[in-house]
Design an enzyme around this catalytic site. Structure first.
Site, PDB file in Angstrom:
ATOM      1  N   CYS A   1      31.195  -0.395 -13.950  1.00 25.74           N
ATOM      2  CA  CYS A   1      30.221  -1.490 -14.068  1.00 25.74           C
ATOM      3  C   CYS A   1      30.778  -2.666 -14.858  1.00 25.74           C
ATOM      4  CB  CYS A   1      28.951  -0.965 -14.742  1.00 25.74           C
ATOM      5  SG  CYS A   1      27.669  -2.225 -14.941  1.00 25.74           S
TER       6      CYS A   1
ATOM      7  N   ASP B   1      10.971  -5.011  -4.725  1.00 23.90           N
ATOM      8  CA  ASP B   1      10.741  -5.306  -6.142  1.00 23.90           C
ATOM      9  C   ASP B   1      10.322  -4.007  -6.811  1.00 23.90           C
ATOM     10  OD1 ASP B   1       7.739  -5.623  -5.087  1.00 23.90           O
ATOM     11  OD2 ASP B   1       7.663  -5.359  -7.272  1.00 23.90           O
TER      12      ASP B   1
ATOM     13  N   GLY C   1       0.784  -1.221   0.000  1.00 23.09           N
ATOM     14  CA  GLY C   1       0.000   0.000   0.000  1.00 23.09           C
ATOM     15  C   GLY C   1       0.817   1.273   0.000  1.00 23.09           C
TER      16      GLY C   1
END
Lengths: 308, 414
Positions: free
Chosen positions: A222, A184, A134
């Site tokens: 990276c 997520d 929520g």
């Protein structure tokens, strides 16, 4: 799927309410029209668990009564109590508790009393972990962090806490500090498909002309295959034009997320998490204009951001 | 560039191309296809996924329309498109148009050709085009041409395409001498002429007189996805007329999304090179190439009799449309006998699901299967030309076309 790693399924509640026009919620379940052919369908807690049992994921979610985070009034309270009742129906219907972990989802909107009641109630059930739901729906960040920390304060410390729908790098760092363990978000992969790369300083909108003659990698720290193979200038020519760019940027953005979480873990283990947070924020906000909500949230757990 | 013909089978040739500028140590076997890489990358496939496809062609095909908007970046970069797109290990071929997209008709003019970019139409005069190629630094490239003709074009339009194409070619030849970065590049001339046989002959004869390293045959069709169902037989007489009037010792290319049966027929007519837009166009539609190319049946992975029957059924259809509901719970791979990444790891049902939920992985898996299928097919073609076996390969594929009809009819009955 031929996927040898862990899997988590959501109950379908959020998607139905956020993605469907005419979803009607009753005590029984959620009535809606199938997006494929318009036929009327009913998703009950029992049906959601049945589907998740057959998909076979390692972690499954209860069907909750989701309200938009900016909703106020009695609907929020109704949804919170109904989520508890639906949790019990889900637990009853769960046929694979020996190999699938069912997580409740703490609701209560932006109301501290309701949140607290929900967390305490759900803790009484015998479950392997908890989700906080929520939130991350566009509410004010100053309310958001207060609800996160309130939820983690009233959930067991020895079980994983999964904050659903979060998110952006800053949110992840702050919410880990507030006690969350799992997250997520569609953001990294969605923004990849639109041509944006995630980097320690924020985002690179590779479609912009400023990158047309930038012959360095997206991120020189990276290790992903995209950064090792292609330049920003080359990516500029293919984003939003060639389908391959979606894959290439997704690879990079997922790597960014995983590296971020890995470095958070390492700094916690090495007992240097506050220093990590400081460094992270300085890199993200070169002008030292840290977001007020983040400063307050971190302060609440005794992390003071210095303005060097 | 040098083409050596090793074997001839009727008009079909088994050849070896060598001496390609910067890649002088590489040799290519023909008949062959190019690797379709719009903008410098294979559609849907990152480099590590692309490397999982076997029998990868050594020539990467980049249409200029994807690059023209970025000419300035490329010039600043200075090392050419192959390096810019991290494809240095490939030989680079660049074409005027993208055969996977239907060319919008009617936009070429005397002074130049229209190409279509994301931002809209760009007009290229020969001088613009050659500057662009100088920035791209291809190993092989197509001369600027007006191929905007098809079966409905009027004779006047066809004649114009022939004369313009020759004018552009002459201009490109002239400009090329002053462009240092193109000194190792090979330029292919373009034979046009619509459906007017005499114009085809003129175009071929005249192009042969210019210093070109090979010949590209265009102007039969607007190209794009609809061409996937266009049979070569409609233009075979025009191709034959053209090829009679170009030298034997230079490669001939026929661009476009040609289906495997048309490829065989074109090889029989004397074509050496094709592109791989067909696998891409099919993947975009959610369709898998399911021709069987090997004349001896491959060993089925599970050796179950019902699988053999299913395999037979599948082989009866050259194309499998994975969008169809019948694949919803079909847990076999696209083809039991296929060794591609998609068939070894995933099922028809999963691909059907991915297409339904509009996930990119659906097209990714189909792209890998279709590329594998097409590249394996060219291996088979080369073997067939070497063994003088093209006729039976053609008959095998024509059988599939017929079986396709029977299969469809049986399905309608039941």
């Amino acid at each position: 799927m031929n996927w040898n790693r862990a899997l988590l399924t959501d109950s379908g509640g959020f998607q139905m309410v956020s993605l469907l026009k005419l979803a009607q919620i009753t005590e029984e379940g959620v009535k809606f029209q199938s997006p494929h052919d318009g036929t009327e369908m009913l998703l009950t807690p029992e049906r959601s668990i049945e589907i998740q049992n057959s998909i076979g994921a390692d972690i499954i979610m209860q069907l909750d009564d989701v309200v938009h985070s900016t909703t106020t009034g009695p609907r929020v309270e109704e949804a919170m109590y109904r989520s508890i009742r639906w949790l019990d129906r889900c637990l009853e219907a769960h046929k694979r508790s020996h190999d699938q972990n069912l997580f409740p989802i703490v609701q209560g909107g932006l109301n501290p009393e309701l949140r607290k009641i929900c967390a305490i109630e759900m803790t009484k059930r015998d479950v392997p972990g908890f989700a906080i739901g929520g939130l991350s729906g566009g509410e004010e960040k100053s309310h958001f962090w207060r609800m996160v920390t309130l939820s983690t304060d009233h959930l067991p410390r020895d079980k994983p806490i999964y904050l659903m729908g979060v998110g952006f790098a800053v949110d992840l760092v702050v919410c880990v500090a507030l006690g969350c363990d799992m997250f997520d978000c569609v953001f990294p992969t969605r923004t990849a498909r639109f041509g944006s790369a995630l980097v320690p300083t924020g985002q690179l909108h590779l479609k912009n002309k400023e990158f047309s003659c930038d012959f360095g990698p997206i991120d020189d720290t990276c290790p992903c295959s995209t950064c090792k193979t292609f330049t920003r200038a080359y990516m500029h020519t293919i984003v939003t034009v060639q389908s391959t760019s979606c894959s290439l940027l997704t690879i990079h953005n997922v790597t960014y997320q995983l590296r971020l979480m890995r470095s958070i873990q390492e700094s916690i283990i090495a007992n240097r998490f506050p220093q990590f947070i400081q460094k992270f924020m300085e890199t993200m906000y070169a002008d030292r204009q840290y977001p007020q909500w983040a400063v307050e949230a971190l302060q609440s757990v005794n992390v003071t951001l210095c303005l060097r | 560039m040098k083409l050596t013909i090793k074997t001839v089978s009727g008009n079909a040739r088994l050849g070896v191309i060598s001496g390609m500028g910067r890649h002088s140590s590489q040799i290519l076997n023909t008949p062959m296809c190019l690797l379709y890489t719009p903008g410098g990358c294979a559609p849907y496939l990152s480099k590590d996924m692309l490397q999982k496809v076997l029998n990868l062609p050594q020539i990467s095909h980049i249409p200029v329309n994807a690059i023209v908007e970025h000419q300035t970046s490329l010039e600043k970069f200075g090392k050419g498109m192959a390096t810019f797109s991290s494809m240095e290990e490939f030989i680079l071929y660049s074409s005027v148009q993208d055969p996977s997209q239907a060319v919008q008709s009617g936009y070429n003019e005397k002074m130049g050709v229209a190409v279509w970019t994301k931002g809209g139409k760009v007009k290229l005069r020969p001088e613009d085009y050659m500057q662009l190629q100088a920035a791209i630094q291809p190993d092989i490239f197509q001369a600027l041409c007006d191929s905007d003709t098809d079966g409905l074009s009027k004779r006047k339009r066809v004649r114009k395409s022939v004369s313009r194409t020759l004018e552009y070619l002459d201009k490109c030849v002239e400009l090329r001498d002053n462009l240092k970065s193109l000194e190792d590049s090979c330029m292919f001339g373009v034979c046009v002429g619509g459906y007017e046989e005499d114009q085809r002959v003129t175009s071929a004869k005249e192009t042969s007189l210019r210093p070109v390293s090979g010949f590209i045959l265009e102007g039969f069709h607007q190209m794009g996805p609809e061409m996937a169902e266009f049979p070569f037989t409609k233009i075979s007489h025009l191709v034959t007329a053209t090829l009679k009037n170009v030298p034997e010792d230079k490669p001939r290319m026929l661009p476009g999304p040609w289906d495997p049966l048309s490829i065989i027929q074109a090889v029989k007519a004397g074509i050496d090179m094709f592109d791989s837009t067909y696998p891409y166009v099919m993947a975009e539609k959610g369709q898998a190439i399911t021709y069987v190319y090997k004349q001896e049946p491959k060993e089925l992975r599970n050796n179950k009799p019902e699988d053999a029957l299913q395999e037979q059924e599948t082989h009866a259809t050259n194309i499998m449309d994975l969008n169809e509901p019948r694949y919803h719970d079909d847990f076999k791979p696209i083809l039991e006998s296929c060794q591609c990444y998609s068939c070894l790891n995933f099922t028809r049902a999963y691909i059907n699901h991915l297409l339904n939920t509009k996930e990119l992985l659906g097209q990714t898996l189909l792209m890998m299967h279709n590329f594998q299928s097409y590249f394996d097919f060219f291996e088979t073609i080369r073997e067939s030309v070497a063994k003088n076996n093209l006729q039976s390969l053609e008959q095998l594929l024509m059988q599939h076309h017929q079986d396709n009809t029977h299969f469809a009819q049986d399905h309608r009955k039941s």
